[in-house]
Design a protein around this motif. Sequence first.
Motif, mmCIF file in Angstrom:
data_model
loop_
_atom_site.group_PDB
_atom_site.id
_atom_site.type_symbol
_atom_site.label_atom_id
_atom_site.label_comp_id
_atom_site.label_asym_id
_atom_site.label_seq_id
_atom_site.Cartn_x
_atom_site.Cartn_y
_atom_site.Cartn_z
ATOM 1 N N THR A 209 -14.266 -25.726 -5.298
ATOM 2 C CA THR A 209 -13.842 -24.402 -4.850
ATOM 3 C C THR A 209 -12.342 -24.262 -5.043
ATOM 4 O O THR A 209 -11.611 -25.247 -5.062
ATOM 5 C CB THR A 209 -14.195 -24.163 -3.369
ATOM 6 N N LYS B 45 -13.865 -18.167 -7.349
ATOM 7 C CA LYS B 45 -13.792 -18.882 -6.067
ATOM 8 C C LYS B 45 -14.440 -20.263 -6.124
ATOM 9 O O LYS B 45 -14.052 -21.170 -5.404
ATOM 10 C CB LYS B 45 -14.484 -18.061 -4.971
ATOM 11 N N GLU B 46 -15.482 -20.432 -6.969
ATOM 12 C CA GLU B 46 -16.175 -21.717 -7.064
ATOM 13 C C GLU B 46 -16.737 -21.889 -8.460
ATOM 14 O O GLU B 46 -16.991 -20.907 -9.171
ATOM 15 C CB GLU B 46 -17.271 -21.829 -6.007
#
Length: 115
Positions: free
Chosen positions: A57, A97-98
């Motif tokens: 992440t 984000k990830e």
Amino acid sequence: MHLQQSIDVTAVPFKEPVLKIKTQKVGESTITTLVEPPISPYFSVYKWDVAGELSLTRGQRSYVLASVIAGSGSLEVDGKVYDIKKGTNFILPHDIKEWTLTGNLSLVASNPAES
């Protein structure tokens, strides 16, 4: 870098930095932190050794730059899968984000120091 900033980070005579390298196992993969604040106040550098699957992440990082230095595999972002291999370079911008890395590969990744 501006001239004054270059002078500010130049040590004469040279002084060997004391690195605090940290290693973390995540499943079969390994994350090695090579450089981070306060050693380098401006950026962090990691080595990701992926064996199988490694999900990461963004955290507070504004972006991540990565270079595959060995092996091959894939990068999955938002449901899209990209083949990557030695020599592949990519940027994960702020809105990512990830992500998940799959395969047997090693990458060097860096990002601006977290604020």
